[in-house]
Design a protein around this motif. Structure first.
Motif, PDB file in Angstrom:
ATOM      1  N   GLU A   1       0.812  -1.219   0.000  1.00 53.40           N
ATOM      2  CA  GLU A   1       0.000   0.000   0.000  1.00 53.40           C
ATOM      3  C   GLU A   1       0.842   1.264   0.000  1.00 53.40           C
ATOM      4  OE1 GLU A   1      -2.900  -0.069   3.139  1.00 53.40           O
ATOM      5  OE2 GLU A   1      -3.962  -1.755   2.244  1.00 53.40           O
ATOM      6  N   GLU A   2       2.004   1.225   0.642  1.00 59.66           N
ATOM      7  CA  GLU A   2       2.862   2.404   0.674  1.00 59.66           C
ATOM      8  C   GLU A   2       3.358   2.741  -0.736  1.00 59.66           C
ATOM      9  OE1 GLU A   2       7.029   3.965   2.673  1.00 59.66           O
ATOM     10  OE2 GLU A   2       5.924   2.351   3.682  1.00 59.66           O
ATOM     11  N   GLU A   3       3.812   1.734  -1.464  1.00 59.76           N
ATOM     12  CA  GLU A   3       4.267   1.959  -2.845  1.00 59.76           C
ATOM     13  C   GLU A   3       3.111   2.396  -3.736  1.00 59.76           C
ATOM     14  OE1 GLU A   3       7.276   2.128  -4.475  1.00 59.76           O
ATOM     15  OE2 GLU A   3       7.942   2.155  -2.391  1.00 59.76           O
ATOM     16  N   PHE A   4       1.949   1.779  -3.546  1.00 61.24           N
ATOM     17  CA  PHE A   4       0.771   2.153  -4.316  1.00 61.24           C
ATOM     18  C   PHE A   4       0.414   3.621  -4.048  1.00 61.24           C
ATOM     19  CE2 PHE A   4      -3.960   2.187  -4.830  1.00 61.24           C
ATOM     20  CZ  PHE A   4      -3.986   1.974  -6.198  1.00 61.24           C
ATOM     21  N   GLY A   5       0.460   4.029  -2.780  1.00 64.48           N
ATOM     22  CA  GLY A   5       0.186   5.424  -2.417  1.00 64.48           C
ATOM     23  C   GLY A   5       1.176   6.382  -3.063  1.00 64.48           C
ATOM     24  N   LYS A   6       2.457   5.985  -3.108  1.00 63.15           N
ATOM     25  CA  LYS A   6       3.479   6.826  -3.755  1.00 63.15           C
ATOM     26  C   LYS A   6       3.185   6.966  -5.246  1.00 63.15           C
ATOM     27  CE  LYS A   6       7.298   5.778  -0.607  1.00 63.15           C
ATOM     28  NZ  LYS A   6       8.568   5.070  -0.456  1.00 63.15           N
ATOM     29  N   ARG A   7       2.748   5.874  -5.871  1.00 65.61           N
ATOM     30  CA  ARG A   7       2.411   5.920  -7.300  1.00 65.61           C
ATOM     31  C   ARG A   7       1.258   6.888  -7.530  1.00 65.61           C
ATOM     32  NH1 ARG A   7       0.374   0.679 -10.813  1.00 65.61           N
ATOM     33  NH2 ARG A   7      -0.194   1.803 -12.709  1.00 65.61           N
ATOM     34  N   LEU A   8       0.223   6.789  -6.710  1.00 64.84           N
ATOM     35  CA  LEU A   8      -0.922   7.695  -6.853  1.00 64.84           C
ATOM     36  C   LEU A   8      -0.517   9.143  -6.617  1.00 64.84           C
ATOM     37  CD1 LEU A   8      -3.643   5.599  -4.989  1.00 64.84           C
ATOM     38  CD2 LEU A   8      -3.466   5.957  -7.457  1.00 64.84           C
ATOM     39  N   ALA A   9       0.344   9.375  -5.628  1.00 64.55           N
ATOM     40  CA  ALA A   9       0.778  10.735  -5.306  1.00 64.55           C
ATOM     41  C   ALA A   9       1.666  11.326  -6.392  1.00 64.55           C
ATOM     42  CB  ALA A   9       1.508  10.744  -3.962  1.00 64.55           C
ATOM     43  N   SER A  10       2.350  10.478  -7.155  1.00 70.23           N
ATOM     44  CA  SER A  10       3.264  10.967  -8.190  1.00 70.23           C
ATOM     45  C   SER A  10       2.528  11.357  -9.476  1.00 70.23           C
ATOM     46  CB  SER A  10       4.327   9.912  -8.509  1.00 70.23           C
ATOM     47  OG  SER A  10       3.768   8.840  -9.245  1.00 70.23           O
ATOM     48  N   GLU A  11       1.241  11.027  -9.543  1.00 68.66           N
ATOM     49  CA  GLU A  11       0.433  11.338 -10.718  1.00 68.66           C
ATOM     50  C   GLU A  11      -0.691  12.289 -10.311  1.00 68.66           C
ATOM     51  OE1 GLU A  11      -0.750   7.518 -12.303  1.00 68.66           O
ATOM     52  OE2 GLU A  11       1.322   6.882 -12.528  1.00 68.66           O
ATOM     53  N   LEU A  12      -1.404  12.824 -11.285  1.00 71.11           N
ATOM     54  CA  LEU A  12      -2.568  13.638 -10.981  1.00 71.11           C
ATOM     55  C   LEU A  12      -3.716  12.659 -10.748  1.00 71.11           C
ATOM     56  CD1 LEU A  12      -3.788  16.768 -12.888  1.00 71.11           C
ATOM     57  CD2 LEU A  12      -5.280  15.191 -11.687  1.00 71.11           C
ATOM     58  N   THR A  13      -4.026  12.404  -9.487  1.00 73.01           N
ATOM     59  CA  THR A  13      -5.027  11.402  -9.132  1.00 73.01           C
ATOM     60  C   THR A  13      -6.265  12.067  -8.559  1.00 73.01           C
ATOM     61  OG1 THR A  13      -3.288   9.788  -8.679  1.00 73.01           O
ATOM     62  CG2 THR A  13      -5.467   9.329  -7.762  1.00 73.01           C
ATOM     63  N   LEU A  14      -7.409  11.709  -9.115  1.00 72.83           N
ATOM     64  CA  LEU A  14      -8.701  12.188  -8.642  1.00 72.83           C
ATOM     65  C   LEU A  14      -9.438  11.043  -7.962  1.00 72.83           C
ATOM     66  CD1 LEU A  14      -9.883  14.219 -11.765  1.00 72.83           C
ATOM     67  CD2 LEU A  14      -8.820  15.097  -9.675  1.00 72.83           C
ATOM     68  N   VAL A  15     -10.174  11.379  -6.916  1.00 69.72           N
ATOM     69  CA  VAL A  15     -10.946  10.392  -6.168  1.00 69.72           C
ATOM     70  C   VAL A  15     -12.424  10.740  -6.318  1.00 69.72           C
ATOM     71  CG1 VAL A  15     -11.395   9.429  -3.869  1.00 69.72           C
ATOM     72  CG2 VAL A  15      -9.064  10.089  -4.521  1.00 69.72           C
ATOM     73  N   ALA A  16     -13.227   9.744  -6.676  1.00 63.88           N
ATOM     74  CA  ALA A  16     -14.673   9.916  -6.752  1.00 63.88           C
ATOM     75  C   ALA A  16     -15.266   9.479  -5.422  1.00 63.88           C
ATOM     76  CB  ALA A  16     -15.253   9.083  -7.891  1.00 63.88           C
ATOM     77  N   THR A  17     -16.156  10.310  -4.906  1.00 60.07           N
ATOM     78  CA  THR A  17     -16.819   9.986  -3.644  1.00 60.07           C
ATOM     79  C   THR A  17     -18.327  10.000  -3.842  1.00 60.07           C
ATOM     80  OG1 THR A  17     -16.845  12.302  -2.948  1.00 60.07           O
ATOM     81  CG2 THR A  17     -14.956  10.974  -2.245  1.00 60.07           C
ATOM     82  N   GLN A  18     -19.009   9.209  -3.029  1.00 61.80           N
ATOM     83  CA  GLN A  18     -20.462   9.204  -2.986  1.00 61.80           C
ATOM     84  C   GLN A  18     -20.813   9.271  -1.511  1.00 61.80           C
ATOM     85  OE1 GLN A  18     -21.961   5.885  -5.211  1.00 61.80           O
ATOM     86  NE2 GLN A  18     -23.318   7.172  -6.376  1.00 61.80           N
ATOM     87  N   GLY A  19     -21.496  10.328  -1.105  1.00 63.69           N
ATOM     88  CA  GLY A  19     -21.666  10.539   0.325  1.00 63.69           C
ATOM     89  C   GLY A  19     -20.285  10.814   0.903  1.00 63.69           C
ATOM     90  N   ASN A  20     -19.896  10.082   1.906  1.00 59.04           N
ATOM     91  CA  ASN A  20     -18.572  10.255   2.501  1.00 59.04           C
ATOM     92  C   ASN A  20     -17.627   9.122   2.144  1.00 59.04           C
ATOM     93  OD1 ASN A  20     -19.233  12.669   3.828  1.00 59.04           O
ATOM     94  ND2 ASN A  20     -20.193  11.539   5.495  1.00 59.04           N
ATOM     95  N   SER A  21     -17.973   8.311   1.148  1.00 58.50           N
ATOM     96  CA  SER A  21     -17.167   7.136   0.813  1.00 58.50           C
ATOM     97  C   SER A  21     -16.495   7.276  -0.546  1.00 58.50           C
ATOM     98  CB  SER A  21     -18.055   5.892   0.778  1.00 58.50           C
ATOM     99  OG  SER A  21     -18.648   5.668   2.027  1.00 58.50           O
ATOM    100  N   GLN A  22     -15.248   6.821  -0.615  1.00 53.36           N
ATOM    101  CA  GLN A  22     -14.550   6.760  -1.886  1.00 53.36           C
ATOM    102  C   GLN A  22     -15.136   5.587  -2.687  1.00 53.36           C
ATOM    103  OE1 GLN A  22     -13.098   6.685   1.189  1.00 53.36           O
ATOM    104  NE2 GLN A  22     -11.084   7.637   1.162  1.00 53.36           N
ATOM    105  N   VAL A  23     -15.470   5.848  -3.962  1.00 55.26           N
ATOM    106  CA  VAL A  23     -16.065   4.792  -4.799  1.00 55.26           C
ATOM    107  C   VAL A  23     -15.266   4.544  -6.079  1.00 55.26           C
ATOM    108  CG1 VAL A  23     -18.409   5.066  -3.898  1.00 55.26           C
ATOM    109  CG2 VAL A  23     -17.673   6.431  -5.880  1.00 55.26           C
TER     110      VAL A  23
END
Length: 170
Positions: free
Chosen positions: A52-74
């Motif tokens: 997960e740490e490496e995955f998080g670094k990959r996401l942080a190194s790119e322009l990453t958008l998160v879709a949410t519905q209510g208060n949950s990431q979907v």
């Protein structure tokens, strides 16, 4: 009569999203790709989020958008290098609710706004039709090795609309 689901919204990736997005990635691969990939291929593919740490670094190194519905990431999507969709994943429970289209629309607008003339994606076999309907054209077939398993995908490309000011026809 069922209660309407809240409309999905977008926000930037935050470091604390990594564990939830890793779970979305794995659930999406497991639940949505079985018609196109073997169980061994799915397991190899899903293993990309084991660290997960490496995955998080990959996401942080790119322009990453998160879709949410209510208060949950979907769902989430990542733009790499300004003109390549690196990842686009939606939780199986949110499929068919416009989340992937909203994420893709946003990446296309961001890429175009940054001067990209086209956008590419290495679409999995199960995502091929989604991108085809959005105007992406298959350019080449690929096979990659992930943890000893061969996975096929298709490099697809879409020419983005001109970068004219809003409201000005292109």
């Amino acid at each position: 009569m069922g209660q309407a689901l809240p409309k999905p919204a977008l926000r930037p990736f935050l470091a604390e999203d990594a564990p939830v997005l890793a779970a979305i990635f794995a659930a999406s691969v497991e639940a949505l790709t079985g018609d196109d990939y073997s169980e061994a291929q799915q397991q190899a593919w899903a293993s990309a989020v084991d660290d997960e740490e490496e995955f998080g670094k990959r996401l942080a190194s790119e322009l990453t958008l998160v879709a949410t519905q209510g208060n949950s990431q979907v769902g989430f999507a990542a733009l790499k290098g300004g003109d390549h969709i690196d990842m686009l994943y939606v939780h199986p429970s949110a499929v068919g609710q416009g989340v992937a289209a909203m994420l893709c629309d946003a990446l296309e607008k961001l890429a175009g706004g940054r001067g990209a003339k086209s956008l590419t994606v290495d679409a999995s076999d199960n995502a091929h039709e989604f991108f085809l309907k959005r105007g992406y054209v298959g350019k080449q077939r690929n096979t990659i090795t992930v943890n000893g398993e061969w996975l096929a995908n298709t490099t697809m490309q879409k020419t983005l609309a001109g970068n004219a000011a809003p409201g000005v026809p292109t």
